[in-house]
Write an enzyme that holds these catalytic residues in place. Structure first.
Site, PDB file in Angstrom:
ATOM      1  N   GLU A  50       0.853  -1.186   0.000  1.00 28.01           N
ATOM      2  CA  GLU A  50       0.000   0.000   0.000  1.00 28.01           C
ATOM      3  C   GLU A  50       0.886   1.231   0.000  1.00 28.01           C
ATOM      4  O   GLU A  50       1.984   1.205   0.542  1.00 28.01           O
ATOM      5  CB  GLU A  50      -0.866   0.036   1.277  1.00 28.01           C
ATOM      6  CG  GLU A  50      -1.823  -1.119   1.423  1.00 28.01           C
ATOM      7  CD  GLU A  50      -3.025  -1.019   0.496  1.00 28.01           C
ATOM      8  OE1 GLU A  50      -3.332   0.102   0.032  1.00 28.01           O
ATOM      9  OE2 GLU A  50      -3.635  -2.066   0.216  1.00 28.01           O
ATOM     10  N   PRO A 104       4.668   8.475   2.104  1.00 30.32           N
ATOM     11  CA  PRO A 104       5.096   7.904   0.811  1.00 30.32           C
ATOM     12  C   PRO A 104       6.562   7.474   0.824  1.00 30.32           C
ATOM     13  O   PRO A 104       7.381   7.999   1.589  1.00 30.32           O
ATOM     14  CB  PRO A 104       4.864   9.068  -0.163  1.00 30.32           C
ATOM     15  CG  PRO A 104       3.794   9.901   0.490  1.00 30.32           C
ATOM     16  CD  PRO A 104       4.080   9.816   1.963  1.00 30.32           C
ATOM     17  N   SER A 105       6.859   6.523  -0.056  1.00 30.73           N
ATOM     18  CA  SER A 105       8.233   6.048  -0.280  1.00 30.73           C
ATOM     19  C   SER A 105       8.864   5.449   0.969  1.00 30.73           C
ATOM     20  O   SER A 105      10.085   5.448   1.107  1.00 30.73           O
ATOM     21  CB  SER A 105       9.132   7.173  -0.813  1.00 30.73           C
ATOM     22  OG  SER A 105       8.516   7.809  -1.905  1.00 30.73           O
ATOM     23  N   ARG A 106       8.013   4.981   1.882  1.00 29.60           N
ATOM     24  CA  ARG A 106       8.492   4.354   3.123  1.00 29.60           C
ATOM     25  C   ARG A 106       9.287   5.317   4.010  1.00 29.60           C
ATOM     26  O   ARG A 106      10.036   4.894   4.890  1.00 29.60           O
ATOM     27  CB  ARG A 106       9.334   3.089   2.821  1.00 29.60           C
ATOM     28  CG  ARG A 106       8.542   2.017   2.068  1.00 29.60           C
ATOM     29  CD  ARG A 106       7.334   1.574   2.889  1.00 29.60           C
ATOM     30  NE  ARG A 106       6.553   0.506   2.279  1.00 29.60           N
ATOM     31  CZ  ARG A 106       5.336   0.670   1.742  1.00 29.60           C
ATOM     32  NH1 ARG A 106       4.767   1.866   1.682  1.00 29.60           N
ATOM     33  NH2 ARG A 106       4.675  -0.358   1.271  1.00 29.60           N
ATOM     34  N   LEU A 107       9.128   6.615   3.758  1.00 32.05           N
ATOM     35  CA  LEU A 107       9.813   7.602   4.606  1.00 32.05           C
ATOM     36  C   LEU A 107       8.826   8.082   5.667  1.00 32.05           C
ATOM     37  O   LEU A 107       8.390   9.237   5.693  1.00 32.05           O
ATOM     38  CB  LEU A 107      10.358   8.757   3.751  1.00 32.05           C
ATOM     39  CG  LEU A 107      11.407   8.313   2.739  1.00 32.05           C
ATOM     40  CD1 LEU A 107      11.869   9.490   1.864  1.00 32.05           C
ATOM     41  CD2 LEU A 107      12.618   7.696   3.446  1.00 32.05           C
TER      42      LEU A 107
END
Ligand SMILES: Cc1cc2nc3c(=O)[nH]c(=O)nc-3n(C[C@H](O)[C@H](O)[C@H](O)COP(=O)(O)O)c2cc1C
Length: 217
Positions: free
Chosen positions: A14, A194-197
């Site tokens: 996700e 977003p972007s796993r940050l």
């Protein structure tokens, strides 16, 4: 093909993009901040937002985790109710420490809590037990939680016995049923980004105050 391939787990992902943590607008009191996030989760339709994983350590050093429902939150901490002779009760009593985890996944949030454990006062447990539906009160009497049982009929017979014992009258709190309170020394508020940050904000109790720190995702 292994299980992971057949379930296509590797491609499940996700994007987390519904919010952010702005440290400047977070409440310096983590319990107040938890209340705000809980209200948001509840109003956003999160299923059972008061469900939390309670993690303990058993006598062999193995971590043990299970869901319970938090039934009270105030400046003393997070209270929940259970069988005082259950596996979790033994682990809570011997370590006097626990971790809690609220997983509010549909709003891309989790809150981790670590704290010390005490028993909820008998009067408070009585009051909460009295507020429970009658069927739950009977169930509390009937179930030797965490014990081995041969089959479901053991429970059905126990309920029949308890119904016969109390009849139509008031059902008192079983002496083996009560609550525990986790008094936090640490919170971590996590918001998916977003972007796993992701954003992670930790509140650590030290020198009689809460210290707020950002952690890498
Ligand atoms: C959503 C959810 C809520 C639960 N709430 C409670 C609870 O409030 N108290 C409780 O004793 N068990 C609750 N349970 C059951 C526990 O997860 C667990 O199976 C049980 O307490 C026995 O755990 P133990 O053998 O580690 O002591 C709940 C389970 C789920 C899935």
């Amino acid at each position: 093909m292994d299980d992971a391939d057949s379930l296509d787990l590797a491609s499940l992902r996700e994007e987390y993009d519904v919010g952010a943590i702005d440290p400047d607008t977070m409440n310096p009191d983590p319990v107040a901040q938890w209340r705000q996030w809980f209200t948001h989760a509840s109003e956003s339709g999160v299923y059972e937002p008061n469900a939390m994983v309670v993690a303990t350590v058993d006598e062999g050093g193995w971590p043990q985790a299970r869901n319970v429902l938090v039934k009270g939150v105030d400046e003393r901490g997070f209270a929940f109710y259970t069988n005082l002779e259950s596996a979790k009760a033994g682990e809570l009593e011997s370590a006097q420490r626990a971790s809690l985890l609220f997983s509010w996944l549909s709003v891309h949030r989790q809150v981790r809590v670590v704290g010390t454990v005490t028993r909820v006062a008998a009067s408070e447990a009585d009051e909460y037990f009295a507020s429970r539906p009658r069927a739950s009160q009977l169930g509390a009497w009937a179930s030797p939680q965490s014990d081995l049982i041969a089959d479901r009929s053991v429970l059905e017979r126990a309920v029949t016995d308890v119904v016969a014992r109390f009849g139509e009258g008031e059902i008192p709190r079983p002496p083996f049923w009560g609550g525990y309170r986790v008094s936090p020394v640490l919170f971590e508020f996590w918001q998916g980004r977003p972007s796993r940050l992701h954003d992670r904000l930790r509140y650590r109790w030290a020198d009689a105050s809460w210290h707020i720190e950002r952690l890498a995702p």
